[in-house]
Write an enzyme that holds these catalytic residues in place. Structure first.
Site, mmCIF file in Angstrom:
data_model
loop_
_atom_site.group_PDB
_atom_site.id
_atom_site.type_symbol
_atom_site.label_atom_id
_atom_site.label_comp_id
_atom_site.label_asym_id
_atom_site.label_seq_id
_atom_site.Cartn_x
_atom_site.Cartn_y
_atom_site.Cartn_z
ATOM 1 N N HIS A 141 -28.966 -3.188 -40.263
ATOM 2 C CA HIS A 141 -27.805 -2.280 -40.192
ATOM 3 C C HIS A 141 -26.525 -2.996 -40.633
ATOM 4 C CE1 HIS A 141 -30.382 0.310 -37.582
ATOM 5 N NE2 HIS A 141 -30.803 -0.878 -37.166
ATOM 6 N N SER A 262 -7.665 -9.372 -62.059
ATOM 7 C CA SER A 262 -7.006 -8.072 -62.010
ATOM 8 C C SER A 262 -5.740 -8.162 -62.842
ATOM 9 C CB SER A 262 -6.679 -7.739 -60.554
ATOM 10 O OG SER A 262 -5.528 -6.927 -60.498
ATOM 11 N N LYS A 268 -7.122 -12.317 -57.803
ATOM 12 C CA LYS A 268 -8.440 -11.676 -57.749
ATOM 13 C C LYS A 268 -9.497 -12.300 -58.652
ATOM 14 C CE LYS A 268 -8.817 -7.434 -56.590
ATOM 15 N NZ LYS A 268 -9.596 -6.763 -55.569
ATOM 16 N N GLU A 275 -21.194 -5.430 -60.283
ATOM 17 C CA GLU A 275 -20.820 -4.016 -60.126
ATOM 18 C C GLU A 275 -21.354 -3.168 -61.275
ATOM 19 O OE1 GLU A 275 -16.565 -3.766 -58.099
ATOM 20 O OE2 GLU A 275 -16.665 -5.341 -59.592
#
Ligand code: ARG
Length: 442
Positions: A141, A262, A268, A275
């Site tokens: 979980h 970024s 970043k 992704e």
């Protein structure tokens, strides 16, 4: 104003079948010669004409545009050798031809995808070997559950990939059936030798029913399904890479080239490659649904709808290939940050099951033990302590059974080490796993 020829045509997406189409035609022509359906002088002209087209294509020459790749090859052949080229199409139809082409093509590509999967497994095994002593929390979980070896976690993916590879082997068996000789739908009255064509084209079997042979694409559906499952497995690993790179976890680093910055936030490092692989699954699953939908409800035998099978098959193939290639390099650059994984094992009371097992081994019914440890964890929560920070006296307040040796059972590495069951996370079990998976790699 619609250009109808272009609308019903498929050359814009089936031209990649040119090579296998020619290979199929050469074999078919040789069969026609062998059976005496065409004479060998005509047949040889056809074979050498086709061979010359193949050679020119290898040099980068492109077939001129036609309705589809089959017409493109045939018309080019006639340009080169004259009307005798028209004899090539004796005893066949584009219907059995296209089904044959797609099968030859996919048989080749199954091997390519299996090779890439095998490479990925090798990377995973290498990383498991390198990180055999790294312990981290295992989750259920997405909550801290029990300690596991990082190697064990990585190998979970190696086994998924093993099944993906085997599934493709199975798909290959059902793709390895030659439809050629089924002609348009009913077979042919020419005395052809399908076994001979199959031998030339390296097909294990010939199809048993001409209607089935020209009208089903289940082998292609199965191929895209296999690819979809691999894509799905990759998304799970990508998701973990993304989570583990988040500073809240900070378990791993990957090479900078798989990330991007970024345009506005200078600090970043975004896990873009992971992704994009995760995102590509969307189109691959879409390809599977498209293919299923195209074939659904089609009456026998061939229907032109089937022409639409190619874009989704090729799209799924191209994308899984790219994903695996990127994944292999990205995974190879993965490094564990041992301080972080270890630090993380201190959170979430992941020794709790082991304490319950300790009581159970000392004759406390497991359900009772579970309740006792639940109370201990609540007590820790209230007093802001970890399970390691409790004294023996504190433990004994919950059960007289606790002795000094309980602390041995709180050691995270030791807990993992004790999971010696077959397939468990102890180093011994994981090393055996590595041996076993290595035997399955090419
Ligand atoms: N381009 C067609 C396809 O991909 C070839 C078969 C055409 N057959 C026909 N009867 N119109 O399916």
């Amino acid at each position: 104003m619609q250009n109808f020829d272009q609308f019903i045509g498929s050359f814009s997406f089936d031209d990649r079948l040119a090579e296998v189409d020619i290979t199929g035609s050469i074999a078919h022509t040789k069969m026609l010669i062998k059976t005496g359906i065409i004479n060998s002088s005509d047949g040889e002209k056809i074979v050498s004409g086709l061979t010359s087209i193949l050679k020119d294509m290898e040099k980068g020459w492109k077939l001129p545009d036609e309705e589809d790749v089959h017409y493109a090859v045939e018309k080019e052949l006639m340009r080169r050798i004259g009307s005798v080229g028209g004899k090539m199409h004796t005893a066949r139809s584009r219907n059995d031809q296209v089904a044959t082409d797609l099968r030859i093509y996919l048989k080749q590509k199954i091997g390519v995808i299996q090779g890439l999967i095998n490479d990925f497994q090798k990377v995973l095994v290498k990383k498991a070997d390198e990180n055999i002593d790294v312990v981290m929390p295992g989750f259920t979980h997405l909550q801290p559950a029990q300690p596991v070896l990082a190697a064990h976690h990585l190998l979970a993916y190696a086994w998924m990939m093993q099944r993906d590879k085997e599934r493709l082997t199975d798909c290959y068996k059902r793709t390895d059936i030659l439809p050629l000789g089924s002609a348009a739908l009913a077979g042919t009255s020419f005395d052809i030798d399908r076994q001979y064509t199959a031998k030339l084209l390296d097909f294990k079997n010939v199809s048993e029913n001409s209607l089935d042979a020209v009208s089903d694409r289940d082998f292609a559906v199965e191929f895209v399904f296999c690819i979809s499952l691999t894509a799905l497995h990759l998304t799970r690993f990508c998701e973990e890479i993304i989570l583990w790179m988040n500073p809240e976890f900070g378990y791993i680093t990957i090479d900078d080239k798989f990330t991007s910055g970024s345009s506005i936030m200078p600090q970043k490092r975004n896990p873009d490659c992971a992704e994009v692989i995760r995102g590509k699954s969307g189109r691959i699953f879409g390809d599977l649904i498209a293919l299923l939908t195209i074939i659904k409800s089609l009456p026998l035998a061939y229907n032109r709808d089937l022409q639409e099978d190619k874009p989704p098959v090729f799209d799924a193939l191209d994308n899984i290939k790219m994903c695996l290639e990127v994944m292999n390099e990205m995974a190879d650059s993965l490094k564990f940050v041992i301080e972080k994984t270890l630090k993380s094992t201190e959170k979430g009371f992941i020794a709790a099951t082991e304490i319950a097992d300790y009581l159970a081994r000392n004759n406390v019914p497991f359900r009772v033990a579970h309740g006792i440890v639940k109370d201990i964890v609540l007590y820790c929560g209230k007093n802001s302590k970890t399970l390691n920070e409790l004294s023996l006296e504190e433990y004994r307040k919950f059960s007289e059974i606790f002795k000094e040796d309980i602390f041995k059972h709180l050691d995270i590495r030791n807990i993992a080490e004790m999971k010696t069951s077959y397939g468990g996370t102890s180093k011994k079990s994981v090393l055996r796993q590595i041996d076993n998976i290595k035997q399955k790699l090419e």
